[in-house]
Scaffold this motif. Structure first.
Motif, short mmCIF file in Angstrom:
data_model
loop_
_atom_site.label_atom_id
_atom_site.label_comp_id
_atom_site.label_asym_id
_atom_site.label_seq_id
_atom_site.Cartn_x
_atom_site.Cartn_y
_atom_site.Cartn_z
N THR A 74 72.42 24.09 -100.03
CA THR A 74 72.22 24.00 -101.20
C THR A 74 72.64 25.35 -101.85
OG1 THR A 74 70.72 22.42 -101.28
CG2 THR A 74 70.85 23.61 -103.41
N ALA A 75 73.27 25.55 -102.91
CA ALA A 75 73.42 26.61 -103.80
C ALA A 75 73.11 26.63 -105.29
CB ALA A 75 74.60 27.13 -103.71
N THR A 76 72.55 27.38 -105.80
CA THR A 76 72.42 27.46 -107.45
C THR A 76 73.66 27.61 -108.13
OG1 THR A 76 71.65 29.65 -107.71
CG2 THR A 76 69.90 27.74 -107.24
N GLY A 77 74.57 28.30 -107.58
CA GLY A 77 75.91 28.49 -107.86
C GLY A 77 76.71 27.46 -107.26
N ASP A 78 78.07 28.13 -106.75
CA ASP A 78 79.15 27.37 -106.37
C ASP A 78 79.03 27.39 -104.70
OD1 ASP A 78 79.93 26.88 -108.95
OD2 ASP A 78 81.59 28.89 -108.75
N GLY A 79 79.77 26.17 -104.01
CA GLY A 79 79.91 26.25 -102.99
C GLY A 79 78.80 26.05 -101.89
#
Length: 372
Positions: free
Chosen positions: A143-148
């Motif tokens: 999981t990422a709070t941003g991208d990818g």
């Protein structure tokens, strides 16, 4: 480990498979602390061979936001069926691998699992100038709070993905993988990844992408591109299948293209956009100057089924260029006509068929040879 994805003409399958004994290299005992030490002390170009089928539990950060030492050199990690996992909620939030601008990381026969990044790259982050190769690798549950959610590839970086399985990852953009650099994917699968905005399976924003003999299925995006999102770059998808993906709201249940996309011998099947006014159940070609070319490909059984003006069950083109070359758009559906191909510009048709779509096949006068 992930099964190899076969060409779409033979049926693409995925999911866990048996480990491959790749042997050789500096042996690393079944201990996460020893793995970190081995990465730190490895010489450039060295190969580390993990203990067969071991689970390396990362219980704390090695450095802020990183589960293992950063990769700033050329290094191969041969997994032999091992798993490297962030060990639950007590471990804090960190990604598993970070490849810097001078790094060149090759991962073989290993699972990268459970990373949770504050920022980009939940499983693996690759900086500008860095290189990543995945060979028979599972990247899952990251999981990422941003991208990818699974993998993040910065502009100027390069990633090669072979015989790998990216599944159950989550991010803002590019649930399975986000790339602004160069991307080369073959014989792989993107399965049940989720993007909170766009590109459920994978998103490419910049750079060039090649996807071959790969299955992108059952991924979701809240807004755009349930399976694939591409923008500000060129992508070619060949011998592949984009199937049963969903864009919950705006458009492109299977694919959104805003730059230049070629589909060759590829199926776009069973994808859905579900929001009111949702556009392009199969493919949304969504920008002035966007170029979409289908060669020997099929867009079938897709749906734009939301209330209101949901339109273009197969293909929706706004202000872009579409070429159908020996291709088929059939058995798609939308709430508002046409169900096959909606376009506001003239489509180039070369020995192709737009048939059996509901409520109608195409925008009148703009798809030569199409009959409603």
């Amino acid at each position: 480990m992930a099964a190899v994805a076969a060409a779409v003409v033979t049926g693409v399958t995925g999911g866990p498979a048996t480990a491959v004994d790749l042997g050789g290299g500096t042996q690393v005992p079944c201990d996460a602390v020893m793995l970190a030490a081995a990465i730190t002390t490895a010489s450039a170009g060295e190969t580390l061979s993990l203990h067969r089928d071991c689970v390396y539990h990362l219980t704390a950060e090695n450095s802020p936001g990183e589960g293992l030492p950063t990769i700033a050199k050329s290094l191969t990690i041969r997994g032999n069926g091992a798993t490297i996992v962030r060990d639950g909620p007590t471990a804090g939030l960190f990604r598993i691998f970070h490849v810097t601008s001078t790094g060149n990381l090759r991962l073989e026969d290993v699972t990268v699992r459970g990373g949770s990044a504050s920022g980009d790259g939940g499983g693996i982050e690759v900086d500008n100038g860095g290189k990543l190769t995945l060979e028979h690798v599972d990247v899952r549950d990251n999981t990422a709070t941003g991208d990818g959610g699974g993998v993040w590839v910065e502009a100027g970086a390069a990633a090669v993905v072979r015989r790998s399985w990216l599944a159950f990852n989550n991010a803002e953009r590019g649930g399975g993988l986000f790339a602004s650099g160069t991307l080369d994917v073959q014989d792989s699968e993107f399965f049940r990844n989720h993007a909170r905005v766009l590109g459920g399976g994978l998103a490419q924003l910049g750079g060039d992408g090649s996807v071959r003999t790969t299955l992108v299925r059952r991924n979701t995006a809240t807004e755009l591109g349930g399976g694939v999102y591409t923008h500000n770059g060129g992508m070619k998808i060949s011998g592949s299948k984009i199937a049963n993906n969903t864009a919950v709201n705006r458009g492109g249940g299977g694919i959104v293209n805003s730059e230049q996309l070629t589909l060759e011998k590829t199926e776009v099947n069973g994808n859905v956009v579900g929001g009111p006014g949702g556009l392009g159940g199969g493919i949304l070609n969504d920008a002035s100057g966007a170029v979409l070319v289908l060669k020997g490909s099929k867009v079938t059984g897709n749906s734009a089924n939301g209330n209101g003006a949901a339109q273009g069950g197969g293909v929706y083109n706004t202000s872009g260029t579409v070429t159908l070359d020996h291709s088929t758009v059939s058995d798609n559906a939308s709430t508002t006509a046409p169900g096959g191909v909606y376009t506001d510009t003239l489509v180039t048709v070369i020995d192709s068929k737009v048939t059996h779509n509901i409520p109608t096949n195409c925008s009148p006068g703009l798809v030569p040879g199409c009959v409603n």
